[in-house]
Each structure stands twice: as structure tokens, then as C-alpha cells.
Design an enzyme around this catalytic site. Structure first.
Site, PDB file in Angstrom:
ATOM      1  N   GLU A   1      -7.104   0.488  -4.668  1.00 37.33           N
ATOM      2  CA  GLU A   1      -7.106   0.412  -3.202  1.00 37.33           C
ATOM      3  C   GLU A   1      -8.431  -0.112  -2.640  1.00 37.33           C
ATOM      4  O   GLU A   1      -8.423  -1.014  -1.785  1.00 37.33           O
ATOM      5  CB  GLU A   1      -6.764   1.784  -2.609  1.00 37.33           C
ATOM      6  CG  GLU A   1      -5.297   2.144  -2.839  1.00 37.33           C
ATOM      7  CD  GLU A   1      -4.981   3.613  -2.608  1.00 37.33           C
ATOM      8  OE1 GLU A   1      -5.862   4.361  -2.129  1.00 37.33           O
ATOM      9  OE2 GLU A   1      -3.845   4.025  -2.909  1.00 37.33           O
TER      10      GLU A   1
ATOM     11  N   ASP B   1       0.882  -1.169   0.000  1.00 38.85           N
ATOM     12  CA  ASP B   1       0.000   0.000   0.000  1.00 38.85           C
ATOM     13  C   ASP B   1       0.918   1.217   0.000  1.00 38.85           C
ATOM     14  O   ASP B   1       1.523   1.550   1.015  1.00 38.85           O
ATOM     15  CB  ASP B   1      -0.887  -0.033   1.257  1.00 38.85           C
ATOM     16  CG  ASP B   1      -1.706   1.242   1.432  1.00 38.85           C
ATOM     17  OD1 ASP B   1      -1.660   2.131   0.557  1.00 38.85           O
ATOM     18  OD2 ASP B   1      -2.413   1.341   2.467  1.00 38.85           O
TER      19      ASP B   1
ATOM     20  N   LYS C   1       2.767  11.371  -3.407  1.00 38.85           N
ATOM     21  CA  LYS C   1       1.732  10.701  -4.202  1.00 38.85           C
ATOM     22  C   LYS C   1       0.772  11.708  -4.850  1.00 38.85           C
ATOM     23  O   LYS C   1       0.179  11.429  -5.881  1.00 38.85           O
ATOM     24  CB  LYS C   1       0.959   9.751  -3.285  1.00 38.85           C
ATOM     25  CG  LYS C   1      -0.015   8.828  -3.991  1.00 38.85           C
ATOM     26  CD  LYS C   1      -0.576   7.840  -2.988  1.00 38.85           C
ATOM     27  CE  LYS C   1      -1.670   6.970  -3.559  1.00 38.85           C
ATOM     28  NZ  LYS C   1      -2.138   5.998  -2.535  1.00 38.85           N
TER      29      LYS C   1
ATOM     30  N   ASP D   1     -12.685   5.555   2.527  1.00 35.36           N
ATOM     31  CA  ASP D   1     -11.253   5.602   2.847  1.00 35.36           C
ATOM     32  C   ASP D   1     -10.843   7.016   3.248  1.00 35.36           C
ATOM     33  O   ASP D   1     -10.687   7.886   2.405  1.00 35.36           O
ATOM     34  CB  ASP D   1     -10.456   5.123   1.619  1.00 35.36           C
ATOM     35  CG  ASP D   1      -8.940   5.138   1.852  1.00 35.36           C
ATOM     36  OD1 ASP D   1      -8.480   5.659   2.891  1.00 35.36           O
ATOM     37  OD2 ASP D   1      -8.213   4.626   0.978  1.00 35.36           O
TER      38      ASP D   1
HETATM   39  P1  ADP Z   1      -2.825   7.413   3.792  1.00 35.10           P
HETATM   40  O1  ADP Z   1      -3.751   6.414   3.184  1.00 35.10           O
HETATM   41  O2  ADP Z   1      -3.131   8.819   3.370  1.00 35.10           O
HETATM   42  O3  ADP Z   1      -1.388   7.075   3.629  1.00 35.10           O
HETATM   43  P2  ADP Z   1      -3.427   6.437   6.516  1.00 35.10           P
HETATM   44  O4  ADP Z   1      -4.498   5.498   6.149  1.00 35.10           O
HETATM   45  O5  ADP Z   1      -2.175   5.872   7.060  1.00 35.10           O
HETATM   46  O6  ADP Z   1      -3.119   7.466   5.352  1.00 35.10           O
HETATM   47  O7  ADP Z   1      -4.075   7.461   7.574  1.00 35.10           O
HETATM   48  C1  ADP Z   1      -3.295   8.398   8.233  1.00 35.10           C
HETATM   49  C2  ADP Z   1      -4.207   9.229   9.110  1.00 35.10           C
HETATM   50  O8  ADP Z   1      -4.858   8.399  10.044  1.00 35.10           O
HETATM   51  C3  ADP Z   1      -3.451  10.278   9.897  1.00 35.10           C
HETATM   52  O9  ADP Z   1      -4.157  11.493   9.860  1.00 35.10           O
HETATM   53  C4  ADP Z   1      -3.454   9.684  11.303  1.00 35.10           C
HETATM   54  O10 ADP Z   1      -3.369  10.687  12.305  1.00 35.10           O
HETATM   55  C5  ADP Z   1      -4.802   9.009  11.323  1.00 35.10           C
HETATM   56  N1  ADP Z   1      -4.896   8.008  12.394  1.00 35.10           N
HETATM   57  C6  ADP Z   1      -4.076   6.960  12.607  1.00 35.10           C
HETATM   58  N2  ADP Z   1      -4.459   6.293  13.710  1.00 35.10           N
HETATM   59  C7  ADP Z   1      -5.558   6.950  14.215  1.00 35.10           C
HETATM   60  C8  ADP Z   1      -6.408   6.760  15.349  1.00 35.10           C
HETATM   61  N3  ADP Z   1      -6.197   5.791  16.223  1.00 35.10           N
HETATM   62  N4  ADP Z   1      -7.425   7.638  15.534  1.00 35.10           N
HETATM   63  C9  ADP Z   1      -7.630   8.637  14.667  1.00 35.10           C
HETATM   64  N5  ADP Z   1      -6.869   8.874  13.584  1.00 35.10           N
HETATM   65  C10 ADP Z   1      -5.827   8.037  13.360  1.00 35.10           C
HETATM   66 MG    MG Z   2      -4.422   4.870   2.166  1.00 43.41          MG
END
Ligand code: ADP
Ligand code: MG
Length: 644
Positions: free
Chosen positions: A183, A25, A87, A205
Site C-alpha cells: 500500500e 485498494d 481484512k 496511513d
Molecule cells: P481503510 O484504509 O481502513 O479502509 P480509509 O482510508 O477509507 O480506511 O479511512 C476511513 C476513515 O477515514 C474513517 O474513519 C472515516 O471516518 C475517515 N474519514 C473519511 N473522510 C474523512 C474526513 N473528511 N475527515 C476525517 N476523517 C475522514
Molecule cells: Mg487503506
């Protein structure tokens, strides 16, 4: 729409030998790598047990790089040499990005955007490759050998250029790409939705900086993406900002630069904790602290939650599905851990979303399952997944019109062929212009590629049979070939369009196509009238040249020439009018002038009238030519030899 089961060439033939394959991912904020071991997918941690690799790369002056948490630690001190969210830039040109939207030193490069760093000019592909290389090394260390390949996920709305750029990054990282996978589809696979249950699923998402919603239909063992929508400027980061906006006025201080960055970091940690506890303490870096309750947090972020429901409604509308017809909702992205997100989704659909799988791992886990299948570790039991084409693909035809060959949302992989012919007598080459978009006019679609089919044997206009085949592979990449059926001459092109068609562009192109359907139909009729007129002029000219003196009296010839003049005057008027309009509004997009729509119908009717007058003026001439042709054909034969 035909649903295809894909036969993968080069599948493993020795089932006992487990081939090392991973799912990756490659996220805007965080990236992960996962694999299937003993039949179970699992995310591979780094040496310190961390699952997520922040998609951040720092370029040092000596050319070395730091990736992930190490790069994040350098971001505050070296903001211009530390690249996050690459990205958003991949597969795009600088002109595609809103000015000032990226706090990096951006430069134009051919077909893409460059990022100036102290280690030289880098591209988003380079940045993606650094992240992917670290994940490959992590996986090879954990699995104890080189990988046969990887499935890499991309947003469902990624266009050809963005997919191609992602593949380029993988190749640069030394990864063999088994497949690019959408995705949302990957997340659905992680939930095992492909195992039996047919129905319509929504994938919601919410990542760090982007929100994507997709509507998938699973039928007869194949996933189709029915619709996608989203907000490229909405994600978990906005919730951090909302906390700081609430907090800052209460500190009595202004914050900027490094202090603001520290507050945002503190806010992010608080937000994440609030997903599992009721109250957190916000500690100011300069001293002092404040309690934040979940109730207050939910109040200050209610607007953000509401904003996610706008694309949700749109995607359902585009897919033609009502909220109560959805069979399941999958939550993806770290930000969907927030209880208020889950509650809002449940309210909207009237049913609880699936939450069994860690939302920031679901995409990587699904990709790992797919990689395991593609590497041949599962035999034939698993199904392979299909994507759809986000915009129609077609060819330019006479008069600047688009002939759509592969319609938007066609299931991939797909191949469609259509026959074309020559327009002029003796034409030996045909130039093909491949375009993408929903509009009827070439000028309003996106040009992807041009190529020429040479060596067509000279024939009369309309006699050659040129079969043009469009093929889009399972990764969404297009190949076009053209074959003249009689002589067999052929030409082929792999369309690797210059990087750069943003999500917003796709949306704009669709929106303008819908809005302009009527004016497009008028424009098409007007263009067709022009093409007919020009074709008749050419044919009459050629006939006059050949037989005019032999078959027509001088006054008859003059009458035809006058009618030709009337047609060409009318054509001229149409063209001058079009140019004048183009000149008046030099920087207006063609699709933004619904009101300035010229009276295309009147123009078409005038041109039609002149063309018909020419047809009438040449009727006798045509008859005499036909008679002469028959006489010539019969010369030397007796009448009774001619069968009637
Ligand atoms: P991306 O797909 O954009 O790479 P992610 O799916 O990894 O991103 O999501 C990242 C976001 O999720 C960040 O804003 C992070 O702060 C938030 N996040 C991660 N864990 C938690 C949680 N336990 N509660 C709320 N938000 C969270
Ligand atoms: Mg993602």
C-alpha cells in the site's frame, strides 16, 4: 543488496491495443477500484457516483449477499451476519486473535478462522472475494469488457499467509492478479515519486481502524521498504469514539446497542465535517443537540494523534533515518484529512506533507498505474516495484539451529542458494525444514514447511552436495527447491504456510530476536558442541566396529570406550537438563525467559572437554587406521610408483 529490474513474462506485444487492467485498494474499512484512462489514473464510481465501497458483507439466510453501503444498512439489525473489517482476519488463525476482539461467531478451520453466519460457515477469504467481485463487476461495467488483471494492494507488513489469502480471494472473485503491491508503495507511485526523484519517503496511513507507517527509499528506479511500523488498533473509528465519550456524559443518558451505534454514526459524520468547517451540531437520535467545535474536538483527540507518532519514531529508528533526512511525507487514509493530523505530521518532520491527492484514493490510483504498466499499456518506460521480505527465511540444520538463507528485508523478488551436505555415511534422504524468523534456534522461529529430498546416492558423510535454493517472487511468496548436485535428484515445494501470522507476531518475533541475540549465541555454541560430540561418537563407534579388533589391544579399546561413555554421559546430562527446564515452565514462551537462562556456556565447556578427551584417546587409533588405509592402497604397487 542487489536491485533487480523485473522482466515480466507474458507482456503484451501489441502496444496499440489497450488492455483493461485495474488497481484495487482492498481496505479494512473501504475498498476502491481505479484504472488508467488516456494516461490518467482515476477511481471508478458505482452507478450512484460513490467512489468508496465499504468493505462490509451481509450474508442473508437464503445465501444471497449484500456488499458495501447495502450491507452497512443491515449491520445494526443483523450484527452476526454482517461482516466488517475481515481484512483483520485474513490469513490468520483463530489462535492469533485476541479473545473477545471480534464480535462475530468465530470457529476454528484448518489453518484459518471461520465465521458462522445464517448462510453457513464463511472465511475471511470469502468475504474479501465478495468485495473484490463487486469491484470487478463495477470496473467491467464501466470499462465495457473483461479485465486482463488487477494489481491488489496489501499492507507492507502482510506476511506470506496474508498475501496468499488475498490472492485466493482475488481468484475466487474471478480476478487475475497481476501483482500484489504494498500500500505505501502504491501511494508513493500515485504521487509520481517513482518518476525521477531519489530519496527517502515516509508514508503515514491512518485508515478507519488501523495505522501504518512505512519508510521507503527510492534509488536507481526501485522502491525499497526500509521499515514499517504501526498500530493495528488505532484509526479514524477511535476519533468517533472520542467524540461519543465527550458527548455521552452531557446527554445524561446511558447508551448501548443500537443507540450507541447511532451516536457513533453521528460522531463520524461530525468528525468528517470538522475537517472542512469550524463547528458542527451533534444531534441525538432521542432528541436534543449539542455544538462541537474543532478546538474541542482537537483537545479530546490529542492523545490519539500523539499515539500515531510512536510508530513513526520507531519506523524511522528501524530504518536508521532521522526525521530531517526524510525527503517527503505522503498522507494516506481518510482520517488524514483531519487538519490536526496534518499539523502534527508537519511539526514532527519540519515540513508539510504532500496533500495533492485525495488520501483515500492514493493507494488505488498508484495500484492502477502499476496495473497499467504490468498489462503492457506503457511500453518499457515505467518501472516495476520491489518489496522486501519482512522476516528472514531459513532452514533447520543439525542441532535445531537455523541457517538463514534469505535475510530479513532482502529486496524481492530474490533467489539465494546454499549448499548443504549429508551428516551420516550412506544417508539417502534429507529432510528440509523451512522456517521464518530472526532467532538462531528452530524452536523459536515459525515453521513454514517440511519436505524431504529422497534418492540421494549413498556416500560417505559430507560427500553429497545438496544445493538448496530459496526463491521469493514479487508477490512475496516462497518456493524452495533442493538438488543433489552429483546425481541430480531434486525436490521442490511451494511454501503456502497455513494462514496465520499476525502483525504483532512479526513484531514479537523481531523483538525477541533482538533481545535474545546474546543468549542465542550461547545457545548456538552449546548446540554446536552437541553436534560435534555426537558426530565424533558416531564416527568412533563405526571405526571401532570396523577396525577395533584388528588394530587395538583390549586395554586400548577399553580406554576409548570409557572416553566415549564420558562424552555420552555429558550429552545425556545436557539433554535431561533441557527437558527438565522445558517441563518446569510449560506455558512460558522460550523467548520470555531471559533470566532463567541456564548456564549454557558451562555445559558447552564440559561437553567440549569430554569431546577433546575422546579425540586424544582415539589419536593413536586414527593414526593406525590411516597407516592401514595407506598400506591397503599401496598393496601391489611398487614404492617408486607412488609420487610424493
Ligand atoms: P481503510 O484504509 O481502513 O479502509 P480509509 O482510508 O477509507 O480506511 O479511512 C476511513 C476513515 O477515514 C474513517 O474513519 C472515516 O471516518 C475517515 N474519514 C473519511 N473522510 C474523512 C474526513 N473528511 N475527515 C476525517 N476523517 C475522514
Ligand atoms: Mg487503506
Amino acid at each position: 543488496m542487489a536491485l533487480l529490474q523485473i522482466a515480466e513474462p507474458g507482456r503484451a506485444t501489441a502496444p496499440h491495443q489497450h488492455r483493461l487492467a485495474v488497481g484495487i485498494d482492498l481496505g479494512t474499512t473501504n475498498s476502491l477500484v481505479a484504472t488508467v484512462q488516456s494516461g490518467q489514473p482515476r477511481v471508478l464510481p458505482d452507478g450512484q457516483g460513490r467512489m468508496l465501497l465499504p468493505s462490509v458483507v451481509h450474508y442473508a439466510a437464503d445465501g444471497s449477499t449484500a456488499v458495501g453501503q447495502d450491507a452497512q444498512a443491515l449491520a445494526a439489525a443483523h450484527p452476526l451476519d454482517t461482516i466488517a473489517s475481515a481484512k483483520r482476519l485474513i490469513g490468520r488463525r483463530r489462535a492469533d486473535l485476541p479473545p473477545g476482539s471480534v464480535a462475530l461467531r468465530l470457529e476454528d478451520m484448518p489453518g484459518m478462522v471461520g465465521i458462522r453466519t445464517q448462510a453457513g460457515l464463511k472465511t475471511p477469504v470469502d468475504v474479501g472475494a465478495e468485495v473484490l467481485r463487486r469491484l470487478r463487476e463495477r470496473a467491467e461495467a464501466a470499462l465495457g469488457g473483461p479485465l486482463v488483471g488487477a494489481v491488489i494492494t496489501v499492507p507492507a507488513y502482510f506476511d506470506d499467509a496474508q498475501r496468499q489469502a488475498t490472492k485466493d480471494a482475488a481468484q475466487q472473485a474471478g480476478l487475475n492478479v497481476l501483482r500484489l503491491l504494498n500500500e505505501p508503495t502504491a501511494a508513493a507511485v500515485a504521487y509520481g515519486l517513482d518518476q525521477g526523484s531519489e530519496g527517502v519517503y515516509v508514508v503515514y496511513d491512518l485508515g478507519g481502524g488501523t495505522f501504518d507507517v512505512s519508510v521507503l527509499r527510492l534509488a536507481r528506479g526501485v522502491f525499497e521498504v526500509l521499515a514499517t511500523a504501526g498500530d493495528a488498533m488505532l484509526g479514524g473509528d477511535d476519533f468517533d469514539r472520542a467524540i461519543v465519550d465527550w458527548w455521552l456524559p452531557q446527554t445524561g443518558r446511558d447508551a448501548g446497542g443500537a443507540e450507541l451505534a447511532a451516536l457513533l454514526r453521528e460522531a463520524r459524520i461530525a468528525k468528517e465535517r470538522l475537517s472542512s468547517q469550524g463547528t458542527v451540531e451533534l444531534r441525538h437520535p432521542a432528541g436534543g443537540s449539542l455544538l462541537l467545535t474543532r478546538a474541542v474536538f482537537e483537545a479530546v483527540t490529542a492523545g490519539l494523534i500523539a499515539r500515531t507518532l510512536v510508530p513513526v519514531r520507531k519506523a524511522l529508528r528501524d530504518a536508521g533515518i532521522r526525521a530531517d533526512e526524510v525527503d517527503g511525507i505522503v498522507l494516506v487514509g481518510g482520517a488524514t484529512r483531519m487538519p490536526q493530523v496534518r499539523a502534527a505530521v508537519e511539526r514532527h518532520f519540519g515540513r508539510a506533507p504532500y496533500t495533492g491527492i485525495d488520501p483515500d484514493q492514493a493507494v488505488a490510483l498508484g495500484a492502477a498505474i502499476q496495473a497499467d504498466q504490468l498489462a503492457g499499456n506503457r511500453g518499457a518506460d515505467g518501472l516495476l516495484l520491489l518489496d522486501v521480505c519482512p522476516l528472514s527465511l531459513g532452514l533447520e540444520t543439525m542441532g535445531g539451529l537455523v541457517e538463514k538463507i534469505i535475510p530479513r528485508n532482502a529486496t524481492l523478488p530474490t533467489a539465494r542458494a546454499q549448499d548443504f551436505t549429508t551428516f551420516k555415511d550412506g544417508q539417502t534422504a534429507m529432510s528440509l525444514h523451512v522456517v521464518q524468523g530472526e532467532r538462531e534456534l528452530v524452536a523459536e522461529c515459525r515453521s513454514l514447511a517440511r519436505f524431504t529430498l529422497h534418492g540421494i546416492p549413498p556416500m560417505t558423510a559430507g560427500a553429497a552436495r545438496i544445493r538448496v535454493t530459496f526463491q521469493v517472487d514479487a508477490d512475496g511468496l516462497l518456493g524452495v527447491s533442493a538438488v543433489e548436485q552429483i546425481s541430480g535428484v531434486h525436490a521442490h515445494i511451494e511454501v503456502k504456510p497455513s494462514y496465520g501470522l499476525s502483525n504483532e507476531h512479526v513484531v514479537d518475533m523481531l523483538r525477541s530476536a533482538i533481545g535474545a541475540a546474546e543468549s542465542d549465541a550461547h545457545a548456538r555454541m552449546a548446540r554446536e558442541a552437541q553436534v560435534d560430540a555426537r558426530r565424533l561418537l558416531d564416527a568412533t563407534q563405526a571405526a571401532l566396529h570396523q577396525d577395533g579388533d584388528a588394530l587395538l589391544s583390549p586395554p586400548e579399546q577399553q580406554a576409548i570406550v570409557a572416553a566415549m561413555q564420558a562424552v555420552s554421559d555429558q550429552l545425556e546430562a545436557v539433554l535431561t537438563d533441557a527437558q527438565a527446564r522445558a517441563g518446569e515452565q510449560p506455558d512460558q514462551q522460550p523467548d520470555q525467559q531471559p533470566n532463567g537462562q541456564p548456564d549454557l556456556l558451562a555445559q558447552r565447556d564440559a561437553l567440549r572437554a569430554a569431546t577433546e578427551a575422546l579425540n586424544r584417546a582415539t589419536a593413536t587409533f586414527a593414526m593406525r587406521r590411516m597407516d592401514a588405509g595407506i598400506r591397503a592402497a599401496l598393496t601391489g604397487r611398487r614404492v617408486e610408483q607412488v609420487a610424493v
